[in-house]
Motif scaffolding. Structure first.
Motif, PDB file in Angstrom:
ATOM      1  N   ALA A  25     -17.094 -13.705 -18.861  1.00 21.71           N
ATOM      2  CA  ALA A  25     -16.941 -12.559 -17.974  1.00 21.71           C
ATOM      3  C   ALA A  25     -18.034 -12.551 -16.907  1.00 21.71           C
ATOM      4  O   ALA A  25     -17.779 -12.318 -15.716  1.00 21.71           O
ATOM      5  N   TYR A  26     -19.263 -12.818 -17.334  1.00 20.49           N
ATOM      6  CA  TYR A  26     -20.392 -12.810 -16.395  1.00 20.49           C
ATOM      7  C   TYR A  26     -20.413 -14.068 -15.520  1.00 20.49           C
ATOM      8  O   TYR A  26     -20.553 -13.986 -14.293  1.00 20.49           O
ATOM      9  N   VAL A  27     -20.300 -15.230 -16.143  1.00 20.44           N
ATOM     10  CA  VAL A  27     -20.425 -16.484 -15.400  1.00 20.44           C
ATOM     11  C   VAL A  27     -19.319 -16.642 -14.368  1.00 20.44           C
ATOM     12  O   VAL A  27     -19.557 -17.088 -13.235  1.00 20.44           O
ATOM     13  N   SER A  28     -18.095 -16.285 -14.734  1.00 16.07           N
ATOM     14  CA  SER A  28     -16.998 -16.409 -13.763  1.00 16.07           C
ATOM     15  C   SER A  28     -17.264 -15.537 -12.540  1.00 16.07           C
ATOM     16  O   SER A  28     -17.037 -15.966 -11.397  1.00 16.07           O
ATOM     17  N   THR A  29     -17.782 -14.322 -12.753  1.00 20.58           N
ATOM     18  CA  THR A  29     -18.079 -13.429 -11.632  1.00 20.58           C
ATOM     19  C   THR A  29     -19.217 -13.982 -10.785  1.00 20.58           C
ATOM     20  O   THR A  29     -19.150 -13.973  -9.542  1.00 20.58           O
ATOM     21  N   LEU A  30     -20.272 -14.465 -11.422  1.00 16.84           N
ATOM     22  CA  LEU A  30     -21.385 -15.043 -10.679  1.00 16.84           C
ATOM     23  C   LEU A  30     -20.923 -16.214  -9.817  1.00 16.84           C
ATOM     24  O   LEU A  30     -21.289 -16.321  -8.643  1.00 16.84           O
ATOM     25  N   ARG A  31     -20.126 -17.099 -10.385  1.00 18.21           N
ATOM     26  CA  ARG A  31     -19.659 -18.265  -9.628  1.00 18.21           C
ATOM     27  C   ARG A  31     -18.758 -17.862  -8.469  1.00 18.21           C
ATOM     28  O   ARG A  31     -18.856 -18.422  -7.368  1.00 18.21           O
ATOM     29  N   GLU A  32     -17.883 -16.911  -8.702  1.00 19.73           N
ATOM     30  CA  GLU A  32     -16.973 -16.468  -7.638  1.00 19.73           C
ATOM     31  C   GLU A  32     -17.728 -15.797  -6.496  1.00 19.73           C
ATOM     32  O   GLU A  32     -17.225 -15.724  -5.374  1.00 19.73           O
ATOM     33  N   CYS A  33     -18.945 -15.331  -6.804  1.00 21.59           N
ATOM     34  CA  CYS A  33     -19.804 -14.731  -5.774  1.00 21.59           C
ATOM     35  C   CYS A  33     -20.837 -15.729  -5.260  1.00 21.59           C
ATOM     36  O   CYS A  33     -21.822 -15.347  -4.618  1.00 21.59           O
ATOM     37  N   GLY A  34     -20.634 -17.003  -5.547  1.00 21.77           N
ATOM     38  CA  GLY A  34     -21.467 -18.054  -4.984  1.00 21.77           C
ATOM     39  C   GLY A  34     -22.709 -18.414  -5.777  1.00 21.77           C
ATOM     40  O   GLY A  34     -23.470 -19.285  -5.358  1.00 21.77           O
ATOM     41  N   VAL A  62     -16.330 -34.403 -15.638  1.00 21.85           N
ATOM     42  CA  VAL A  62     -16.991 -33.216 -15.081  1.00 21.85           C
ATOM     43  C   VAL A  62     -16.928 -33.205 -13.558  1.00 21.85           C
ATOM     44  O   VAL A  62     -17.001 -32.150 -12.929  1.00 21.85           O
ATOM     45  N   VAL A  63     -16.779 -34.384 -12.952  1.00 24.48           N
ATOM     46  CA  VAL A  63     -16.743 -34.446 -11.485  1.00 24.48           C
ATOM     47  C   VAL A  63     -15.512 -33.743 -10.952  1.00 24.48           C
ATOM     48  O   VAL A  63     -15.599 -32.834 -10.120  1.00 24.48           O
ATOM     49  N   PHE A  64     -14.327 -34.122 -11.425  1.00 12.86           N
ATOM     50  CA  PHE A  64     -13.139 -33.480 -10.857  1.00 12.86           C
ATOM     51  C   PHE A  64     -12.961 -32.051 -11.375  1.00 12.86           C
ATOM     52  O   PHE A  64     -12.351 -31.217 -10.696  1.00 12.86           O
ATOM     53  N   ILE A  65     -13.520 -31.736 -12.544  1.00 12.89           N
ATOM     54  CA  ILE A  65     -13.499 -30.349 -13.012  1.00 12.89           C
ATOM     55  C   ILE A  65     -14.319 -29.472 -12.063  1.00 12.89           C
ATOM     56  O   ILE A  65     -13.888 -28.386 -11.647  1.00 12.89           O
ATOM     57  N   ALA A  66     -15.517 -29.941 -11.705  1.00 12.13           N
ATOM     58  CA  ALA A  66     -16.380 -29.190 -10.790  1.00 12.13           C
ATOM     59  C   ALA A  66     -15.758 -29.094  -9.407  1.00 12.13           C
ATOM     60  O   ALA A  66     -15.892 -28.074  -8.717  1.00 12.13           O
ATOM     61  N   MET A  67     -15.083 -30.141  -8.980  1.00 13.09           N
ATOM     62  CA  MET A  67     -14.419 -30.102  -7.673  1.00 13.09           C
ATOM     63  C   MET A  67     -13.292 -29.066  -7.655  1.00 13.09           C
ATOM     64  O   MET A  67     -13.047 -28.414  -6.643  1.00 13.09           O
ATOM     65  N   GLY A  68     -12.618 -28.910  -8.789  1.00 13.16           N
ATOM     66  CA  GLY A  68     -11.608 -27.864  -8.875  1.00 13.16           C
ATOM     67  C   GLY A  68     -12.223 -26.488  -8.734  1.00 13.16           C
ATOM     68  O   GLY A  68     -11.702 -25.619  -8.019  1.00 13.16           O
ATOM     69  N   ASP A  69     -13.371 -26.280  -9.401  1.00 10.17           N
ATOM     70  CA  ASP A  69     -14.084 -25.007  -9.248  1.00 10.17           C
ATOM     71  C   ASP A  69     -14.537 -24.799  -7.811  1.00 10.17           C
ATOM     72  O   ASP A  69     -14.510 -23.678  -7.293  1.00 10.17           O
ATOM     73  N   ALA A  70     -14.970 -25.890  -7.160  1.00 13.03           N
ATOM     74  CA  ALA A  70     -15.396 -25.794  -5.763  1.00 13.03           C
ATOM     75  C   ALA A  70     -14.236 -25.372  -4.870  1.00 13.03           C
ATOM     76  O   ALA A  70     -14.397 -24.570  -3.943  1.00 13.03           O
ATOM     77  N   VAL A  71     -13.062 -25.916  -5.140  1.00 16.43           N
ATOM     78  CA  VAL A  71     -11.867 -25.509  -4.382  1.00 16.43           C
ATOM     79  C   VAL A  71     -11.629 -24.009  -4.567  1.00 16.43           C
ATOM     80  O   VAL A  71     -11.410 -23.272  -3.590  1.00 16.43           O
ATOM     81  N   ALA A  72     -11.657 -23.551  -5.819  1.00 18.90           N
ATOM     82  CA  ALA A  72     -11.390 -22.139  -6.102  1.00 18.90           C
ATOM     83  C   ALA A  72     -12.383 -21.227  -5.383  1.00 18.90           C
ATOM     84  O   ALA A  72     -12.007 -20.196  -4.809  1.00 18.90           O
TER      85      ALA A  72
END
Length: 464
Positions: free
Chosen positions: A163-172, A304-314
């Motif tokens: 809950a916390y980490v997803s919000t932090l990441r979505e806010c950069g 982990v590379v393409f997983i992180a790239m997917g997060d970067a896209v999001a």
């Protein structure tokens, strides 16, 4: 401009572009990489005890993956809004999405604990097929059950972290989750060594020790993330008053649920589909579970590379769409996808080189090691296509096309991948590695669909 120049301009960015993408992706990559690397060490430690222990733990982790992805899917719908609210500097909107995430995660976690307590034994038995030539099936069941019951204690901490980490990441903010993840995996690694083998006067707990170490590390990670977020209100203004109320206005909850329900259903069905694929492979014997577990362990470190790239896209594309920068979003998305696929070609080559060496670390049979080598090579060969599909999925999702991603992802798995594996495993004598390869080849259909949808730009929209 000639054809090659146009292609370079479309798919290759400048130095500033890669600096921007890597600033988002590298912390996620490092966190996931370290987590998976320590998970690999954890797996190796359990694998040193024996094949049955390793197989029991692998089966339970496959089942728990369904829960983990349910949480990701349940929070992802609200997360689409969070990224776009952040792009609009709407702190109250972010608070509402966080509260929605809290309730969704609590409901899913409660349901998962009850379900696994009641049905865990039967679910583990589904994977124990064939003769016992590859190991003692009853012993694998015993170790799996013990590991499962311990791991259930860690689900509340996992829920809070997401809950916390997803919000932090979505806010950069990707660095703090990375640091918390590093601390957690360090704790996990140390406790694994102490509790699995009984070092420094501690009891030798085997697979139970591995579970206890993981549970403790999750609470450490949750503590770090939660404390940091609330202590740095200037960086996280939305956290002020976040618990003043846990009520979410009905019209907002409805909007988040409508957009997020397909993602929740998708992640649940997709992860269940992956579990079913593994069950189909397990028809060939317990040694297949052990070999696939070894391969998945090293594959998790490399992907982990393409997983992180997917997060970067999001994150990046979601923020651009929220700010109304449609053409910049399209151009950025093309370059991130190309970067992800190109990187995975190089990573796959390295993975092939390591394939004959890695399984030798495990205390298991020659048959299991040989199967592991075959699975690792196959996973490497199909890694670039997995990178493209992952990036295409997050591209469609960033624009709120959750129904499309539902069809693209989980419906495809159940309508194509699972039937292929089911028929080939039960009605043909072909080797398990050939079944695995055929399932991956069937994904070419999904690659074609993803290419068309991304190119058409059906995802270019602001949903807030």
């Amino acid at each position: 401009m000639n054809g090659s120049g146009k292609i370079r301009r479309k798919f290759i960015g400048d130095k500033a572009f890669y600096k921007m993408v890597l600033a988002v992706a590298v912390p996620i990559m490092l966190q996931n990489g370290i987590t998976n690397f320590v998970g690999m060490l954890d797996n190796i430690m359990v694998g040193q005890i024996g094949t049955e222990q390793m197989s029991g733990v692998a089966i339970v982790n496959q089942l728990l993956m369904v829960y983990y992805l349910c949480i990701f899917g349940g929070l992802a719908g609200a997360g689409i809004f969070t990224a776009q609210y952040f792009g609009q500097k709407d702190d109250e909107g972010i608070r509402q999405t966080f509260r929605y995430k809290f309730w969704m995660a609590l409901i899913l976690t409660t349901g998962a604990v009850l379900f696994l307590l009641l049905a865990g034994d039967g679910l583990i038995r589904m994977y124990l097929n064939g003769s016992s030539d590859g190991g003692d099936l009853q012993a694998a069941l015993h170790y799996g059950k013990n590991y499962l019951y311990v791991m259930l204690f860690g689900l509340p901490a996992f829920m809070a972290v997401q809950a916390y980490v997803s919000t932090l990441r979505e806010c950069g903010e990707t660095v703090v989750p990375m640091k918390a993840g590093i601390a957690a995996v360090f704790v996990n690694l140390c406790l694994n060594y102490l509790l699995i083998y009984g070092k420094f006067g501690l009891p030798e707990l085997g697979v139970v020790g591995a579970g206890v170490a993981t549970v403790i590390s999750r609470y450490v990670e949750a503590g770090i993330v939660i404390v940091w977020t609330h202590r740095h209100k200037e960086k996280n203004p939305y956290i002020v008053g976040i618990y003043r109320t846990l009520k979410v206005p009905g019209h907002l909850a409805g909007k988040y649920f409508i957009k997020g329900a397909p993602l929740l259903i998708n992640e649940t069905m997709w992860s269940a589909g992956m579990a079913m694929l593994t069950q189909c492979y397990s028809i060939r014997g317990l040694e297949v579970i052990a070999g696939l577990n070894i391969a998945n362990t090293i594959n998790g470190v490399f992907n982990v590379v393409f997983i992180a790239m997917g997060d970067a896209v999001a994150i990046i594309i979601g923020q651009l769409l929220g700010a109304g920068k449609m053409e910049e979003a399209r151009d950025t998305d093309n370059k991130i996808i190309a970067f992800s696929v190109g990187s995975c070609v190089c990573i796959a080559a390295l993975m092939v080189l390591i394939a004959p060496l890695f399984p030798r670390i495990y205390n298991t049979t020659d048959e299991v090691r040989a199967l592991a080598v075959q699975f690792i090579i196959a996973q490497a060969i199909f890694m670039p296509q997995a990178a493209f599909m992952h990036a295409a999925y997050f591209t469609l999702r960033s624009g709120g096309k959750t129904i499309v991603t539902f069809l693209f992802d989980s419906v495809f798995v159940w309508c194509v991948s699972v039937p292929v594996a089911y028929v080939l495993s039960r009605f043909t004598p072909i080797p398990v590695i050939a079944i695995f390869a055929m399932v991956q080849i069937a994904d070419w259909i999904k690659c074609g669909i993803g290419f068309v949808l991304v190119k058409k730009g059906v995802w270019l929209q602001n949903i807030c």
